[in-house]
Design a protein around this motif. Structure first.
Motif, PDB file in Angstrom:
ATOM      1  N   SER A 637       0.831  -1.197   0.000  1.00 13.94           N
ATOM      2  CA  SER A 637       0.000   0.000   0.000  1.00 13.94           C
ATOM      3  C   SER A 637       0.868   1.250   0.000  1.00 13.94           C
ATOM      4  N   VAL A 638       0.345   2.309  -0.575  1.00 12.17           N
ATOM      5  CA  VAL A 638       0.989   3.625  -0.534  1.00 12.17           C
ATOM      6  C   VAL A 638      -0.077   4.670  -0.260  1.00 12.17           C
ATOM      7  N   SER A 639       0.353   5.769   0.336  1.00 12.88           N
ATOM      8  CA  SER A 639      -0.540   6.900   0.571  1.00 12.88           C
ATOM      9  C   SER A 639      -0.123   8.030  -0.348  1.00 12.88           C
ATOM     10  N   LEU A 640      -1.058   8.486  -1.175  1.00 15.64           N
ATOM     11  CA  LEU A 640      -0.770   9.504  -2.182  1.00 15.64           C
ATOM     12  C   LEU A 640      -1.891  10.534  -2.216  1.00 15.64           C
ATOM     13  N   PRO A 641      -1.568  11.777  -2.578  1.00  7.07           N
ATOM     14  CA  PRO A 641      -2.630  12.766  -2.765  1.00  7.07           C
ATOM     15  C   PRO A 641      -3.458  12.424  -3.995  1.00  7.07           C
ATOM     16  N   VAL A 642      -4.736  12.659  -3.922  1.00 14.06           N
ATOM     17  CA  VAL A 642      -5.612  12.352  -5.043  1.00 14.06           C
ATOM     18  C   VAL A 642      -5.706  13.565  -5.961  1.00 14.06           C
ATOM     19  N   LEU A 643      -5.759  13.308  -7.255  1.00 12.05           N
ATOM     20  CA  LEU A 643      -5.914  14.374  -8.246  1.00 12.05           C
ATOM     21  C   LEU A 643      -7.158  14.084  -9.069  1.00 12.05           C
ATOM     22  N   SER A 644      -8.041  15.037  -9.152  1.00 13.51           N
ATOM     23  CA  SER A 644      -9.255  14.885  -9.951  1.00 13.51           C
ATOM     24  C   SER A 644      -8.894  15.027 -11.424  1.00 13.51           C
ATOM     25  N   GLN A 645      -8.967  13.917 -12.165  1.00 14.00           N
ATOM     26  CA  GLN A 645      -8.492  13.893 -13.548  1.00 14.00           C
ATOM     27  C   GLN A 645      -9.641  13.703 -14.536  1.00 14.00           C
ATOM     28  N   PRO A 646     -10.046  14.760 -15.238  1.00 20.97           N
ATOM     29  CA  PRO A 646     -11.036  14.573 -16.297  1.00 20.97           C
ATOM     30  C   PRO A 646     -10.540  13.546 -17.311  1.00 20.97           C
ATOM     31  N   GLY A 647     -11.466  12.710 -17.802  1.00 21.99           N
ATOM     32  CA  GLY A 647     -11.105  11.680 -18.760  1.00 21.99           C
ATOM     33  C   GLY A 647     -10.766  10.346 -18.136  1.00 21.99           C
ATOM     34  N   GLN A 648     -10.573  10.302 -16.821  1.00 25.04           N
ATOM     35  CA  GLN A 648     -10.283   9.045 -16.139  1.00 25.04           C
ATOM     36  C   GLN A 648     -11.536   8.175 -16.125  1.00 25.04           C
ATOM     37  N   ALA A 649     -11.367   6.893 -16.466  1.00 21.59           N
ATOM     38  CA  ALA A 649     -12.501   5.976 -16.438  1.00 21.59           C
ATOM     39  C   ALA A 649     -12.983   5.809 -15.003  1.00 21.59           C
ATOM     40  N   ARG A 650     -14.278   5.747 -14.814  1.00 21.84           N
ATOM     41  CA  ARG A 650     -14.838   5.558 -13.478  1.00 21.84           C
ATOM     42  C   ARG A 650     -14.411   4.202 -12.934  1.00 21.84           C
ATOM     43  N   GLY A 651     -14.172   4.168 -11.632  1.00 23.47           N
ATOM     44  CA  GLY A 651     -13.781   2.923 -10.999  1.00 23.47           C
ATOM     45  C   GLY A 651     -12.319   2.563 -11.189  1.00 23.47           C
ATOM     46  N   THR A 652     -11.503   3.536 -11.631  1.00 26.90           N
ATOM     47  CA  THR A 652     -10.073   3.272 -11.858  1.00 26.90           C
ATOM     48  C   THR A 652      -9.216   4.306 -11.139  1.00 26.90           C
ATOM     49  N   VAL A 653      -7.992   3.913 -10.836  1.00 25.14           N
ATOM     50  CA  VAL A 653      -6.983   4.790 -10.240  1.00 25.14           C
ATOM     51  C   VAL A 653      -5.701   4.617 -11.049  1.00 25.14           C
ATOM     52  N   SER A 654      -5.041   5.723 -11.365  1.00 24.88           N
ATOM     53  CA  SER A 654      -3.781   5.669 -12.105  1.00 24.88           C
ATOM     54  C   SER A 654      -2.661   6.260 -11.261  1.00 24.88           C
ATOM     55  N   VAL A 655      -1.532   5.535 -11.186  1.00 27.56           N
ATOM     56  CA  VAL A 655      -0.367   5.985 -10.431  1.00 27.56           C
ATOM     57  C   VAL A 655       0.871   5.775 -11.300  1.00 27.56           C
ATOM     58  N   ALA A 656       1.761   6.768 -11.332  1.00 29.95           N
ATOM     59  CA  ALA A 656       2.965   6.700 -12.158  1.00 29.95           C
ATOM     60  C   ALA A 656       4.098   6.017 -11.405  1.00 29.95           C
ATOM     61  N   VAL A 657       4.862   5.195 -12.134  1.00 31.55           N
ATOM     62  CA  VAL A 657       6.100   4.638 -11.598  1.00 31.55           C
ATOM     63  C   VAL A 657       7.220   5.655 -11.801  1.00 31.55           C
ATOM     64  N   GLY A 658       8.418   5.302 -11.340  1.00 30.82           N
ATOM     65  CA  GLY A 658       9.571   6.192 -11.509  1.00 30.82           C
ATOM     66  C   GLY A 658       9.802   7.116 -10.339  1.00 30.82           C
ATOM     67  N   TYR A 659       8.905   7.073  -9.345  1.00 33.51           N
ATOM     68  CA  TYR A 659       9.032   7.919  -8.159  1.00 33.51           C
ATOM     69  C   TYR A 659       9.308   7.034  -6.934  1.00 33.51           C
ATOM     70  N   GLY A 660       9.495   7.670  -5.793  1.00 32.00           N
ATOM     71  CA  GLY A 660       9.714   6.913  -4.574  1.00 32.00           C
ATOM     72  C   GLY A 660      11.121   6.364  -4.443  1.00 32.00           C
ATOM     73  N   ARG A 661      12.087   6.959  -5.153  1.00 31.17           N
ATOM     74  CA  ARG A 661      13.477   6.513  -5.024  1.00 31.17           C
ATOM     75  C   ARG A 661      14.009   6.871  -3.627  1.00 31.17           C
ATOM     76  N   THR A 662      14.814   5.990  -3.078  1.00 27.20           N
ATOM     77  CA  THR A 662      15.440   6.249  -1.779  1.00 27.20           C
ATOM     78  C   THR A 662      16.940   6.428  -1.898  1.00 27.20           C
ATOM     79  N   ALA A 663      17.510   6.110  -3.060  1.00 35.36           N
ATOM     80  CA  ALA A 663      18.960   6.251  -3.256  1.00 35.36           C
ATOM     81  C   ALA A 663      19.251   6.744  -4.662  1.00 35.36           C
ATOM     82  N   ALA A 664      18.531   7.794  -5.090  1.00 27.35           N
ATOM     83  CA  ALA A 664      18.728   8.357  -6.425  1.00 27.35           C
ATOM     84  C   ALA A 664      19.799   9.441  -6.416  1.00 27.35           C
ATOM     85  N   GLY A 665      19.843  10.208  -5.320  1.00 26.05           N
ATOM     86  CA  GLY A 665      20.745  11.342  -5.232  1.00 26.05           C
ATOM     87  C   GLY A 665      20.055  12.478  -4.503  1.00 26.05           C
TER      88      GLY A 665
END
Length: 1022
Positions: A637-665
């Motif tokens: 599980s993760v806790s993230l702020p919600v963004l109201s996205q026009p065009g998003q299909a109902r009943g779905t959630v979209s989250v981007a990968v590439g974040y949450g690095r702990t040793a990137a710099g």
């Protein structure tokens, strides 16, 4: 043009939220408090900057003196013996390669400062992605590993080499396995080095692992046609394009290449020939490709396979067992219409899917075979070598390592401790491995689990080659000596395997002499030098064959339905995990140019988030940016702020990968949350769709968005038309259909003629809204060219971003049939779900107005008009009144709130001794208290004019390209001299589609826009 149509930048503007209304009341975005000036700290005080100056007894004269103070002088030592190829003040260009694309590297005094596309590049035709543009900054990253390491401590290369060789020798004698784990390698010479290493260590093997996998497509092609390859797609040969969740203009396989292809059937030349492709997108979350579609249908991720089954039924006239309707009735209707279009365009159509499921991709193969796409729009005989990762091989490696069967692993451009969905398995597996080596040039998450770090060169310090597409070969050459004590990974492998060839350059030369130069009819030293100058060779392609599909689809359909049913029954919401064009898989998370680049759809910077449908957010009783906890079926599980996205299909959630690095710099650590653990292994491949629960918390986590920082107060700035309307009247939508309103000059005609006479050059620009995809590569290119600082999330949240060009994204209502121009404003107010919206992207920069409102209000003439039509800034005159910003109707001027390049508060971004090296010496770095904005790359104009003058010839059209234009794979931006009637920009501005934003204000902007044209489904019905 539909005068009733309403556009909005975001839901806060559409709904006129109190926060939005309050922010847009003010003359300026935010005043500078006294405490901030005195201490550089707090922002709680309300004292405006002008009052603060008065309180301290400062007048305009004192402010002018402060603004004119010289920056500290750093003495430089001239060359004692000047290198032959370096002339101070003159740029050198070197051909190289970035991720398979041929590029040109601009250097000044021996340091790379800018990346440009190679005009002859097979893939993007000279364009470049945002990541490629930003890659030069990574060379100067102070977070890079400075020296090799053993057990976490710096050491020397001799000590590291002895340790690794001794360990490998012992492991070889013991007969235990050695694994080289890498992301996809499409360098012929690197693959040869790995092969030689395996020859020296017979128990070694090469495992290819990609964080974002395309194994589903490769395995489906193997099952369907006996060819385990990733196809080469040709979107320019397709009249009808249908995509099911494939963001092919953004992050799917080869976005810049596909963009270059895609716009060929949609730009000025194509429209003038009355030809335009039709693009229909079925997807759950709003992708960059979805924003550009003629028709977009929101469906749940679990319904991709079901929708493809229905499409196959409509095309073949059969019914696959278990076929059922979609939850979106409009999408069902669209599939029937799409099938008719595809059948009418046999051999000129293309269907693609973003799923990594073998069954879904097998069904896509069946559909494309029915349509005659193989040998036409899909090439299996000259395939792509990108994303060759094998999920089965990787999972077997993890299992074997956990079982203690692997004694050595060498990681090359792979970071599974971060981007593999089961990091606990990786940690457990590596505990059983005796020798763990990484070639990472950062102390990343995987490096922390290794006992040896052999840091690799940055690609700008390296020799090498590449071949992203069969038959296309590019070269990599160093443009600077190594900044740190690093060594190329290939050279380490040669040394550790006691290869007869000790240096990688020698190995590379031999490989090209023996195997590759002959493909380009080149040989010897002359051939090698010719290659280094050109940057690539293109061998004759293999004959393209046609392929027929013969598999039984009943079992495929059952697998699709079974998996879809499990996901749908697993929870109320379905999660879609996706990549953003800037952050992609997260390897570049420490690049501040990419972190600050606004997402093409959400316009969020410096974070990922949970995108949900406005309807779902309303049902949950959520406020914008309220934190939700998303929990997957695997317990993560993760806790993230919600963004109201026009065009998003109902009943779905979209989250981007590439974040949450702990040793990137310093820049990338702890930015956003890691979504990779939501992946799961299904039917032998890594997949991103799963059921999740969404739990509401009381926390609020504000996101820094750039989209609604500037309001046009509902004025008409976006203009569009349908293709049917365009064919009837090429001026449709441009505002030229009716009687034109007479305009008047602010000055007497004689005075106006004298002050605005441009006998030779009149620099102007044309931007085609039909070509712009909104990718943002131009934003990064502009930052690199013009020394634009990064300000960080906090400053962006205060509306202080410094980008000279922004890509505005506008929504409008779509009734679900593609009839985007039939909705009246009152219907928008009654809209319930915001699922069906259309999007237009509009690049916005200084318009270089002939009647520039900024010029008339500047008390010190800091902004003036040139004799060549440019609105120019004299920074030493500017005292920071910001009157010009207030008077600019386009809101494209930026105020330097801080001395970003030298303020210690911005150390994590750009103000350190190494990243100063990326600065372009031809462009002044601006200081605190002055305004800045787009200069139309005046330094490039002057360089082009000087070159033509030295060569005693006129300046040719296209010889001067501004940075945003040069990087655009879509060729959406054209710059040039309006005085030349044959110039490309003159022809573009003379198009019937051209209009000028806010031309009713009579400011006479120097940038013309071409109307957005959509080839909608309503045209089909007509």
């Amino acid at each position: 043009m539909d005068s009733n149509k309403k556009y909005w930048k975001g839901l806060e503007e559409l709904n006129r939220t109190p926060e939005f209304v309050e922010k847009n009341k003010h003359e300026f975005a935010e005043a500078i408090p006294i405490e901030e000036v005195l201490s550089g700290g707090g922002l709680s005080a309300k004292t405006p900057r002008r009052d603060f100056l008065k309180a301290l007894g400062f007048g305009v004269g004192a402010v002018t003196l402060a603004a004119c103070q010289k920056v500290p002088v750093h003495k430089s030592i001239p060359y004692l013996v000047k290198p032959e190829e370096i002339t101070p003040g003159i740029a050198n260009y070197y051909s190289s390669t970035y991720d398979g694309s041929a590029i040109l590297v601009k250097t000044r005094e021996g340091r790379p400062i800018k990346i440009e596309g190679n005009p002859g590049d097979l893939l993007s035709k000279g364009g470049l992605s945002a990541q490629a543009q930003a890659s030069v900054l990574e060379l100067y990253d102070t977070s890079r590993v400075k020296d090799p390491k053993l057990n976490g401590n710096p050491t020397g290369w001799p000590q590291l080499d002895k340790f690794v060789k001794d360990e490998l020798t012992a492991i070889k004698a013991g007969g235990k396995r050695i694994s080289i784990v890498s992301s996809t390698v499409h360098s012929p010479s690197t693959l040869a080095v790995i092969a030689d290493f395996i020859t020296a260590f017979p128990t070694a093997s090469h495992v290819t692992y990609d964080a974002v996998s395309y194994t589903g497509i490769i395995q489906a092609n193997k099952n369907s046609f006996g060819k385990a390859v990733l196809p080469h797609y040709y979107f320019d040969k397709a009249d009808v394009i249908v995509s099911f969740g494939a963001d092919f203009l953004g992050t799917w396989i080869s976005g810049e290449e596909f963009t270059s292809q895609y716009v060929k059937n949609r730009n000025n030349k194509s429209l003038e020939a009355k030809k335009m492709s039709r693009h229909i997108q079925f997807e759950s979350g709003m992708s960059m490709t979805g924003t550009n579609a003629d028709v977009r249908m929101p469906i749940k991720p679990s319904e991709d396979g079901v929708a493809l089954m229905n499409l196959y039924n409509a095309l073949s006239g059969t019914t696959l067992p278990g076929s059922k309707k979609l939850t979106n009735a409009n999408a069902d209707k669209a599939i029937v219409l799409v099938a008719k279009e595809l059948l009418a365009a046999k051999g000129r159509s293309l269907v693609v899917a973003g799923s990594n499921d073998v069954s879904v991709q097998t069904l896509v193969n069946a559909i494309n075979s029915l349509l005659g796409s193989y040998g036409a729009t899909i090439d299996l005989d000259n395939p792509s070598r990108q994303y060759a990762g094998n999920d089965t091989d990787w999972t077997k490696f993890v299992a074997d390592a956990k079982a203690g069967l692997v004694d050595a692993v060498l990681f090359l451009d792979a970071n599974p401790a971060y981007d593999y969905y089961n990091t606990k398995d990786i940690e457990a597996a590596l505990k059983k491995v005796r020798l763990k080596v990484t070639f990472s040039d950062h102390d990343d998450e995987t490096a922390a689990l290794c006992n040896a770090v052999a840091p690799n060169h940055h690609y700008l310090e390296s020799w090498g080659d590449d071949s992203a597409i069969e038959g296309y070969y590019t070269v990599v050459q160093p443009t600077i000596n190594p900044v740190n004590n690093t060594r190329q990974a290939e050279e380490s492998l040669l040394l550790w395997s006691d290869n007869a060839v000790k240096t990688y350059y020698t190995y590379l030369r031999a490989n090209w002499e023996t195997n590759l130069l002959a493909k380009g009819a080149l040989a010897g030293q002359a051939g090698w030098e010719a290659l280094l100058q050109k940057g690539f060779i293109n061998a004759a392609p293999a004959a393209t064959g046609t392929y027929s599909f013969a598999l039984d689809l009943n079992a495929v359909a059952q697998t699709i339905l079974s998996q879809s049913g499990k996901i749908a029954a697993g929870g109320k919401y379905e999660l879609q995990v996706y990549q953003t064009p800037a952050m992609r898989d997260g390897k570049k998370a420490n690049n501040p140019w990419l972190q600050e680049l606004p997402d093409p759809v959400s316009k969020v910077t410096w974070d990922n988030f949970a995108a949900m449908s406005p309807s779902d957010i309303k049902d949950l009783g959520l406020d914008e940016f309220q934190v939700v906890t998303i929990k997957g079926v695997n317990g993560y599980s993760v806790s993230l702020p919600v963004l109201s996205q026009p065009g998003q299909a109902r009943g779905t959630v979209s989250v981007a990968v590439g974040y949450g690095r702990t040793a990137a710099g310093l820049v990338g650590n702890n930015v956003g949350k890691n979504a990779y653990p939501f992946y799961n292994l299904l039917n032998g491949t890594f997949q991103t769709t799963s059921a999740v629960s969404v739990d509401v918390t009381s926390d609020i986590f504000p996101l820094s968005q750039t989209q609604t920082h500037h309001s046009f107060e509902g004025r008409n700035i976006i203009r569009e038309a349908t293709f049917t309307e365009y064919k009837k009247n090429p001026a449709a939508g441009s505002g030229k259909e009716g009687e034109q309103e007479k305009m008047y000059d602010l000055w007497e005609k004689s005075v106006d003629d004298a002050s605005h006479s441009r006998p030779v050059y009149d620099w102007v620009m044309a931007i085609d809204l039909n070509a712009c995809t909104g990718c943002g590569a131009c934003v990064v290119a502009c930052s690199a060219e013009n020394n634009i600082p990064v300000v960080g999330k906090d400053e962006v949240g205060r509306r202080r971003e410094m980008h000279w060009i922004r890509i505005d994204r506008y929504y409008s209502y779509d009734n679900g049939k593609g009839e985007f121009n039939v909705t009246k404003e009152r219907e928008i107010d009654e809209l319930k779900d915001f699922e069906n919206v259309s999007v237009v992207h509009q690049p916005m920069l200084c318009q270089h107005c002939d009647h520039a409102p900024c010029e008339t209000v500047c008390p010190v003439l800091a902004t003036v008009h040139s004799s060549e039509g440019l609105n120019q800034m004299a920074y030493n005159r500017c005292v920071g009144t910001r009157y010009c910003a207030n008077n600019c109707p386009y809101k494209v001027r930026r105020f330097n709130w801080f001395n970003y390049w030298n303020d210690s508060r911005f150390d994590n971004y750009l103000s350190n001794e190494h990243t100063q090296l990326v600065l372009n010496p031809d462009v002044t770095t601006r200081f605190r208290g002055v305004m800045e904005k787009c200069s139309m790359c005046v330094q490039r104009i002057q360089a082009g004019k000087l070159k033509a003058k030295i060569e005693k010839r006129p300046l040719a059209d296209g010889e001067v390209k501004v940075a945003c234009q040069q990087t655009c794979s879509a060729n959406a931006i054209v710059f040039g001299n309006r005085n030349d009637p044959n110039s490309e920009v003159s022809k573009a501005l003379n198009s019937e589609r051209t209009y000028y934003v806010l031309e009713e204000l009579n400011v006479k902007p120097g940038i013309g826009y071409q109307v957005k044209v959509r080839n909608t489904l309503s045209d089909l019905q007509a």
